[in-house]
Design a protein around this motif. Structure first.
Motif, PDB file in Angstrom:
ATOM      1  N   ARG A 108     -18.600  33.517 -34.086  1.00 60.98           N
ATOM      2  CA  ARG A 108     -18.227  33.335 -32.678  1.00 60.98           C
ATOM      3  C   ARG A 108     -17.265  34.443 -32.277  1.00 60.98           C
ATOM      4  N   VAL A 109     -17.508  35.055 -31.125  1.00 63.08           N
ATOM      5  CA  VAL A 109     -16.725  36.210 -30.668  1.00 63.08           C
ATOM      6  C   VAL A 109     -16.301  36.004 -29.223  1.00 63.08           C
ATOM      7  N   VAL A 110     -15.033  36.269 -28.944  1.00 65.34           N
ATOM      8  CA  VAL A 110     -14.535  36.281 -27.568  1.00 65.34           C
ATOM      9  C   VAL A 110     -14.105  37.706 -27.237  1.00 65.34           C
ATOM     10  N   TYR A 111     -14.711  38.259 -26.184  1.00 63.46           N
ATOM     11  CA  TYR A 111     -14.354  39.584 -25.682  1.00 63.46           C
ATOM     12  C   TYR A 111     -13.393  39.436 -24.504  1.00 63.46           C
ATOM     13  N   VAL A 112     -12.425  40.340 -24.411  1.00 63.52           N
ATOM     14  CA  VAL A 112     -11.456  40.299 -23.318  1.00 63.52           C
ATOM     15  C   VAL A 112     -11.299  41.691 -22.733  1.00 63.52           C
ATOM     16  N   ASP A 113     -11.403  41.798 -21.416  1.00 60.75           N
ATOM     17  CA  ASP A 113     -11.143  43.062 -20.721  1.00 60.75           C
ATOM     18  C   ASP A 113     -10.790  42.725 -19.285  1.00 60.75           C
ATOM     19  N   ASN A 114     -10.169  43.682 -18.575  1.00 62.31           N
ATOM     20  CA  ASN A 114      -9.776  43.440 -17.185  1.00 62.31           C
ATOM     21  C   ASN A 114     -10.541  44.314 -16.203  1.00 62.31           C
ATOM     22  N   ASP A 115     -11.650  44.897 -16.637  1.00 62.34           N
ATOM     23  CA  ASP A 115     -12.471  45.745 -15.769  1.00 62.34           C
ATOM     24  C   ASP A 115     -13.689  44.951 -15.302  1.00 62.34           C
ATOM     25  N   PRO A 116     -13.880  44.784 -13.995  1.00 61.26           N
ATOM     26  CA  PRO A 116     -15.025  44.010 -13.512  1.00 61.26           C
ATOM     27  C   PRO A 116     -16.375  44.598 -13.897  1.00 61.26           C
ATOM     28  N   LEU A 117     -16.448  45.923 -14.085  1.00 59.32           N
ATOM     29  CA  LEU A 117     -17.708  46.517 -14.515  1.00 59.32           C
ATOM     30  C   LEU A 117     -18.026  46.102 -15.953  1.00 59.32           C
ATOM     31  N   VAL A 118     -16.986  46.038 -16.789  1.00 63.23           N
ATOM     32  CA  VAL A 118     -17.176  45.544 -18.149  1.00 63.23           C
ATOM     33  C   VAL A 118     -17.680  44.107 -18.101  1.00 63.23           C
ATOM     34  N   LEU A 119     -17.109  43.298 -17.225  1.00 62.17           N
ATOM     35  CA  LEU A 119     -17.549  41.907 -17.076  1.00 62.17           C
ATOM     36  C   LEU A 119     -19.033  41.829 -16.756  1.00 62.17           C
ATOM     37  N   ALA A 120     -19.474  42.626 -15.789  1.00 60.44           N
ATOM     38  CA  ALA A 120     -20.872  42.578 -15.386  1.00 60.44           C
ATOM     39  C   ALA A 120     -21.799  42.955 -16.542  1.00 60.44           C
ATOM     40  N   HIS A 121     -21.453  43.997 -17.257  1.00 64.85           N
ATOM     41  CA  HIS A 121     -22.285  44.427 -18.380  1.00 64.85           C
ATOM     42  C   HIS A 121     -22.198  43.450 -19.551  1.00 64.85           C
ATOM     43  N   ALA A 122     -21.012  42.889 -19.766  1.00 67.28           N
ATOM     44  CA  ALA A 122     -20.847  41.949 -20.875  1.00 67.28           C
ATOM     45  C   ALA A 122     -21.746  40.743 -20.691  1.00 67.28           C
ATOM     46  N   ARG A 123     -21.802  40.228 -19.490  1.00 66.09           N
ATOM     47  CA  ARG A 123     -22.635  39.054 -19.229  1.00 66.09           C
ATOM     48  C   ARG A 123     -24.103  39.346 -19.492  1.00 66.09           C
ATOM     49  N   SER A 128     -25.130  36.289 -27.547  1.00 62.13           N
ATOM     50  CA  SER A 128     -25.137  35.829 -28.922  1.00 62.13           C
ATOM     51  C   SER A 128     -26.509  35.357 -29.356  1.00 62.13           C
ATOM     52  N   GLY A 129     -26.712  35.350 -30.666  1.00 60.57           N
ATOM     53  CA  GLY A 129     -27.856  34.659 -31.226  1.00 60.57           C
ATOM     54  C   GLY A 129     -27.641  33.165 -31.110  1.00 60.57           C
ATOM     55  N   PRO A 130     -28.677  32.350 -31.311  1.00 60.42           N
ATOM     56  CA  PRO A 130     -28.578  30.899 -31.085  1.00 60.42           C
ATOM     57  C   PRO A 130     -27.612  30.190 -32.027  1.00 60.42           C
ATOM     58  N   GLN A 131     -27.312  30.756 -33.168  1.00 59.82           N
ATOM     59  CA  GLN A 131     -26.442  30.079 -34.124  1.00 59.82           C
ATOM     60  C   GLN A 131     -24.960  30.323 -33.859  1.00 59.82           C
ATOM     61  N   GLY A 132     -24.656  31.404 -33.166  1.00 54.50           N
ATOM     62  CA  GLY A 132     -23.265  31.751 -32.897  1.00 54.50           C
ATOM     63  C   GLY A 132     -22.933  31.597 -31.431  1.00 54.50           C
ATOM     64  N   ALA A 133     -21.904  32.305 -30.991  1.00 59.69           N
ATOM     65  CA  ALA A 133     -21.491  32.244 -29.581  1.00 59.69           C
ATOM     66  C   ALA A 133     -20.732  33.505 -29.223  1.00 59.69           C
ATOM     67  N   THR A 134     -20.884  33.937 -27.982  1.00 57.57           N
ATOM     68  CA  THR A 134     -20.030  34.977 -27.426  1.00 57.57           C
ATOM     69  C   THR A 134     -19.512  34.497 -26.087  1.00 57.57           C
ATOM     70  N   ALA A 135     -18.302  34.892 -25.772  1.00 56.61           N
ATOM     71  CA  ALA A 135     -17.711  34.597 -24.462  1.00 56.61           C
ATOM     72  C   ALA A 135     -16.979  35.829 -23.990  1.00 56.61           C
ATOM     73  N   TYR A 136     -16.883  35.987 -22.678  1.00 56.97           N
ATOM     74  CA  TYR A 136     -16.147  37.098 -22.093  1.00 56.97           C
ATOM     75  C   TYR A 136     -15.052  36.540 -21.198  1.00 56.97           C
ATOM     76  N   LEU A 137     -13.825  37.024 -21.384  1.00 56.40           N
ATOM     77  CA  LEU A 137     -12.696  36.635 -20.548  1.00 56.40           C
ATOM     78  C   LEU A 137     -12.231  37.822 -19.718  1.00 56.40           C
ATOM     79  N   ASP A 138     -12.122  37.620 -18.436  1.00 55.49           N
ATOM     80  CA  ASP A 138     -11.595  38.633 -17.530  1.00 55.49           C
ATOM     81  C   ASP A 138     -10.088  38.445 -17.484  1.00 55.49           C
ATOM     82  N   ALA A 139      -9.370  39.186 -18.311  1.00 57.06           N
ATOM     83  CA  ALA A 139      -7.926  39.008 -18.413  1.00 57.06           C
ATOM     84  C   ALA A 139      -7.273  40.288 -18.901  1.00 57.06           C
ATOM     85  N   ASP A 140      -6.000  40.438 -18.572  1.00 63.15           N
ATOM     86  CA  ASP A 140      -5.202  41.579 -19.007  1.00 63.15           C
ATOM     87  C   ASP A 140      -4.502  41.233 -20.321  1.00 63.15           C
ATOM     88  N   LEU A 141      -4.343  42.221 -21.192  1.00 62.41           N
ATOM     89  CA  LEU A 141      -3.674  42.005 -22.463  1.00 62.41           C
ATOM     90  C   LEU A 141      -2.306  41.359 -22.284  1.00 62.41           C
TER      91      LEU A 141
END
Length: 286
Positions: A108-123, A128-141
């Motif tokens: 399971r992986v959580v990605y974090v960035d504050n760039d809206p273009l990164v958000l669009a591409h991340a989505r 993820s594959g069906p056994q794992g998970a990925t999530a993207y958070l729009d947030a500043d460090l």
């Protein structure tokens, strides 16, 4: 399973707007990696820094290779199944979830960035594959509490987590603030977790790094200025914070030299001349 957050969670009256006239570090970095997801303002900033320090492209590539080696090592050799990757940047080849899930599909992986273009591409791309998970958070460090709270929806913080801060802490100009961020992040994970960081160093080619930094910072807001430092300064401050926060007994590993080695040693290309502007890494483990 793939999860995404923000801009869906924008409050009333808030507007999601992609600003193409203001350089953002993620898109400048994308240009250094020969990516295509950038605009004129970013290309100008990137080309000016290349003119000041031509080695920056090799540095960016070395940093990306370090990510691949580190994630593969942590997944295959240390059994890490949860990654918190802060300062994700635009998707490129061999992203954290791809490398780790190639070893263990349930990761399971959580990605974090504050760039809206990164958000669009991340989505669209960080799926993820069906056994794992990925999530993207729009947030500043700097929003460390928010990151931890929202990442806990995907990651189980009672189990070991790898916190990845690659080429991001040097955009926190105040080293004391960076140290506090590290301490809070590392303090939220249990024994057996890893903290991995690559940081811009001035130990090699200091004049070139200074020229690069001056050129890049001319395009960035003051609170996001790139600040390279000596290796010992970073380890003495940020490294000390990570060790204090980790549950003892703490084992710290210096990430220098040529490629990930066997056993407990993690290495990167931190001593390679082309890495002087982006990679002076360190990993700490309980």
């Amino acid at each position: 399973m793939t999860e995404g957050e923000s801009p869906d969670s924008l409050g009333p009256g808030e507007v999601f707007r992609l600003r193409t006239e203001v350089p953002h570090v993620a898109r400048v970095y994308d240009y250094w990696l020969n990516g295509k997801d950038n605009f004129t303002a970013f290309r100008v900033a990137a080309e000016e820094t290349i003119a000041a320090f031509p080695g920056i492209r090799l540095s960016a590539q070395a940093n990306r290779a370090f990510l691949r080696r580190t994630v593969r090592y942590l997944a295959a050799e240390e059994g890490i199944r949860r990654f918190l990757d802060i300062g994700t940047g635009l998707p490129a080849a061999d992203n954290t979830h791809e490398v780790s899930q190639a070893v263990a599909p349930e990761t399971r992986v959580v990605y974090v960035d504050n760039d809206p273009l990164v958000l669009a591409h991340a989505r669209a791309l960080l799926t993820s594959g069906p056994q794992g998970a990925t999530a993207y958070l729009d947030a500043d460090l700097r929003d460390t509490d928010t990151i931890l709270e929202r990442a806990a929806r995907t990651l189980d913080f009672s189990r070991p987590v790898a916190i990845m801060l690659l080429a991001i802490l040097h955009y926190i100009p105040d080293l004391a603030e960076a140290s506090q961020i590290v301490a809070k992040l590392v303090g939220a994970v249990p024994s057996g977790s890893f903290f991995v960081v690559s940081y811009a160093g001035t130990d090699l080619l200091p004049a070139d790094v200074l020229a690069f930094e001056k050129s890049l910072n001319a395009h960035l807001a003051a609170r996001e200025h790139h600040v390279a430092r000596r290796h010992d300064a970073v380890l003495g401050h940020v490294g000390r914070s990570s060790q204090k926060a980790l549950t003892p007994p703490t084992r710290a590993y210096s990430l220098t030299g040529g490629g990930l080695g066997s056993g407990r040693k993690c290495r990167s290309q931190g001593n390679h001349p082309s890495s002087s502007a982006s990679c002076r890494p360190r990993c700490a483990r309980t």
